[in-house]
Motif scaffolding. Structure first.
Motif, mmCIF file in Angstrom:
data_model
loop_
_atom_site.group_PDB
_atom_site.id
_atom_site.type_symbol
_atom_site.label_atom_id
_atom_site.label_comp_id
_atom_site.label_asym_id
_atom_site.label_seq_id
_atom_site.Cartn_x
_atom_site.Cartn_y
_atom_site.Cartn_z
ATOM 1 N N HIS A 79 57.278 -3.337 28.449
ATOM 2 C CA HIS A 79 57.306 -2.129 27.701
ATOM 3 C C HIS A 79 58.228 -1.130 28.437
ATOM 4 O O HIS A 79 59.182 -0.237 29.729
ATOM 5 C CB HIS A 79 56.102 -1.077 29.250
ATOM 6 C CG HIS A 79 56.212 -0.145 28.764
ATOM 7 N ND1 HIS A 79 55.784 0.706 27.716
ATOM 8 C CD2 HIS A 79 55.709 1.483 29.495
ATOM 9 C CE1 HIS A 79 54.756 1.751 27.792
ATOM 10 N NE2 HIS A 79 55.397 2.731 29.458
ATOM 11 N N SER A 80 58.811 0.119 27.495
ATOM 12 C CA SER A 80 60.312 0.214 27.516
ATOM 13 C C SER A 80 60.089 2.155 27.393
ATOM 14 O O SER A 80 58.759 2.324 26.677
ATOM 15 C CB SER A 80 61.111 0.262 26.667
ATOM 16 O OG SER A 80 62.567 0.876 26.589
ATOM 17 N N ARG A 81 60.662 3.132 28.190
ATOM 18 C CA ARG A 81 59.963 4.780 27.856
ATOM 19 C C ARG A 81 61.424 5.239 27.032
ATOM 20 O O ARG A 81 60.386 6.031 26.169
ATOM 21 C CB ARG A 81 60.240 5.156 29.755
ATOM 22 C CG ARG A 81 58.727 4.445 30.435
ATOM 23 C CD ARG A 81 59.687 5.348 32.275
ATOM 24 N NE ARG A 81 59.659 6.364 31.863
ATOM 25 C CZ ARG A 81 60.167 7.687 32.840
ATOM 26 N NH1 ARG A 81 60.187 7.207 33.350
ATOM 27 N NH2 ARG A 81 59.789 8.792 32.711
ATOM 28 N N GLN A 86 66.723 1.432 23.470
ATOM 29 C CA GLN A 86 66.878 -0.022 23.943
ATOM 30 C C GLN A 86 67.420 -0.994 22.627
ATOM 31 O O GLN A 86 68.052 -1.525 22.479
ATOM 32 C CB GLN A 86 65.454 -0.815 24.613
ATOM 33 C CG GLN A 86 65.029 -0.195 25.998
ATOM 34 C CD GLN A 86 65.925 -0.971 26.742
ATOM 35 O OE1 GLN A 86 67.502 -1.943 26.441
ATOM 36 N NE2 GLN A 86 65.763 -0.644 28.171
ATOM 37 N N TYR A 188 65.162 6.095 32.146
ATOM 38 C CA TYR A 188 63.939 6.018 32.107
ATOM 39 C C TYR A 188 63.548 4.417 32.566
ATOM 40 O O TYR A 188 62.559 3.988 32.625
ATOM 41 C CB TYR A 188 64.115 5.865 30.281
ATOM 42 C CG TYR A 188 64.506 7.064 30.504
ATOM 43 C CD1 TYR A 188 63.663 7.767 30.184
ATOM 44 C CD2 TYR A 188 65.731 7.872 29.770
ATOM 45 C CE1 TYR A 188 64.668 9.919 30.430
ATOM 46 C CE2 TYR A 188 66.452 8.901 29.955
ATOM 47 C CZ TYR A 188 65.482 9.586 29.829
ATOM 48 O OH TYR A 188 65.722 11.279 29.662
ATOM 49 N N ASP A 189 64.832 3.411 32.301
ATOM 50 C CA ASP A 189 63.633 1.443 32.225
ATOM 51 C C ASP A 189 64.878 0.745 34.090
ATOM 52 O O ASP A 189 65.503 0.961 34.268
ATOM 53 C CB ASP A 189 63.859 0.763 30.728
ATOM 54 C CG ASP A 189 63.017 1.152 30.447
ATOM 55 O OD1 ASP A 189 61.814 1.863 30.420
ATOM 56 O OD2 ASP A 189 63.374 0.797 28.774
ATOM 57 N N SER A 190 63.981 -0.232 33.640
ATOM 58 C CA SER A 190 64.569 -0.953 35.111
ATOM 59 C C SER A 190 64.974 -1.980 34.784
ATOM 60 O O SER A 190 65.068 -1.959 32.813
ATOM 61 C CB SER A 190 63.018 -1.998 35.394
ATOM 62 O OG SER A 190 62.371 -2.901 34.525
ATOM 63 N N THR A 193 63.332 -4.407 32.378
ATOM 64 C CA THR A 193 63.459 -4.427 30.885
ATOM 65 C C THR A 193 64.146 -3.960 29.924
ATOM 66 O O THR A 193 64.566 -4.458 29.404
ATOM 67 C CB THR A 193 62.820 -2.924 30.848
ATOM 68 O OG1 THR A 193 61.598 -3.277 31.568
ATOM 69 C CG2 THR A 193 62.327 -3.160 29.544
ATOM 70 N N THR A 194 65.434 -3.570 30.805
ATOM 71 C CA THR A 194 66.735 -4.055 29.662
ATOM 72 C C THR A 194 67.441 -5.176 29.529
ATOM 73 O O THR A 194 67.936 -5.440 28.394
ATOM 74 C CB THR A 194 67.680 -2.824 30.523
ATOM 75 O OG1 THR A 194 67.408 -1.756 30.401
ATOM 76 C CG2 THR A 194 69.099 -3.163 30.116
#
Length: 322
Positions: A79-81, A86, A188-190, A193-194
């Motif tokens: 899940h990406s904001r 990305q 925004y993302d951890s 996630t990246t």
């Protein structure tokens, strides 16, 4: 930095074994990156399509990363904001890799890595309009000097003789924008996630093209080199992560320039390449400019710490006893 300050910094490092380990890891990582480039160049010499090498770079990397970072082991990691960012980041890294492998077909390792090291200068130039991080006069002077170094390597006569330099410039620009996008995503993302999305863009682009670029590797050695391309890249980036977990980036950053030494050594041992004086002069200017940027950043952080108000006291002696 004065001799006294340098001595204090060296003493601080010596007293902190984690920093020494971080520096050691940062010195080892460029060996793998140089090995990645050298293997890609060897494969190009055997007739392997650079795009197939690019595909294998991402196929191996994605396999290794998703074995540890996936929605099963880390629920919600996909899940990406900022999913479009990305995807853009992943495609930029793919572009940088593909352009680099295309350049390596006809350029020396020392030439490509020297141009690649202009990426931090490009980041410093683009950080103003894209991130609002405007550079001081000293930083701008370092950026200008660094681009002079690039022009020393990419001379008009060199560009005519070696048009593949344009591929190397394209790789550098893609990587610079990749760094900018990575910094924006950090808000925004951890990190997990990246990392999860890093190689997916390249794999998604290359997979549909595989029927047109695929040629069966003629030997087990070529198969091993194709797999090694992915392993070298993945291990190199893993070592960078481990290094930055143990020491600050400002301390580690200068050691990435040791990749030039490994590139020159591997270029000579594997291909008999001896960098021209123009290439070495341009590389020296670019490295000096990059180090000047790092020094300016360290100076700004030091001033910021000195100007910051002291934290409020909250100890028992300062509070009224009841």
């Amino acid at each position: 930095m004065s001799a006294r300050q340098a001595g204090e910094a060296a003493g601080s490092i010596a007293r902190d074994p984690r920093r020494l380990v971080g520096i050691a890891l940062m010195c080892i990582a460029p060996v793998f990156f140089a090995g990645l480039d050298a293997t890609g160049k060897v494969l190009a010499g055997t007739g392997v399509d650079p795009l197939l090498t690019t595909f294998m770079r991402y196929a191996v990397s994605v396999t290794l990363v998703t074995a540890f970072i996936n929605p099963v082991t880390r629920p919600g990691v996909s899940h990406s904001r900022r999913l479009p960012l990305q995807i853009l980041r992943s495609l930029l890294l793919f572009g940088s890799t593909a352009f680099n492998f295309l350049a390596l077909r006809s350029l020396q390792l020392a030439e490509t890595i020297s141009i690649q090291f202009a990426a931090p200068l490009t980041v410093a130039l683009l950080a103003g309009p894209l991130l609002g991080e405007w550079s001081s006069r000293m930083r701008l002077a370092a950026v200008v000097a660094g681009f002079v170094g690039v022009l020393v390597i990419v001379r008009p006569d060199a560009l005519v003789a070696k048009p593949a330099i344009l591929f190397s410039l394209g790789a550098m620009l893609c990587y610079a924008v990749y760094v900018i996008v990575t910094r924006k995503l950090a808000a925004y993302d951890s990190t997990a996630t990246t990392m999860f999305y890093t190689g997916l863009g390249g794999l998604a682009v290359m997979s549909p093209l595989l029927p047109w670029i695929w040629t069966a590797p003629p030997s087990g050695t070529v198969w091993a080199m194709l797999i090694a391309v992915g392993l070298f890249g993945t291990i190199g980036h893993w070592l960078l992560v481990l290094a930055h977990a143990r020491a600050p980036a400002s301390l580690l950053a200068p050691f990435i320039y040791t990749q030039i030494l490994w590139s020159v050594l591997l270029g000579y041992l594997l291909f008999g390449d001896v960098p021209s004086l123009w290439t070495m002069l341009g590389a020296a200017i670019i490295v000096a400019s990059g180090l000047a940027l790092l020094g300016e950043d360290a100076l700004m952080r030091r001033h910021a710490r000195r100007r910051a108000p002291p934290p409020p006291r909250d100890d028992a002696a300062s509070r009224p006893q009841r």
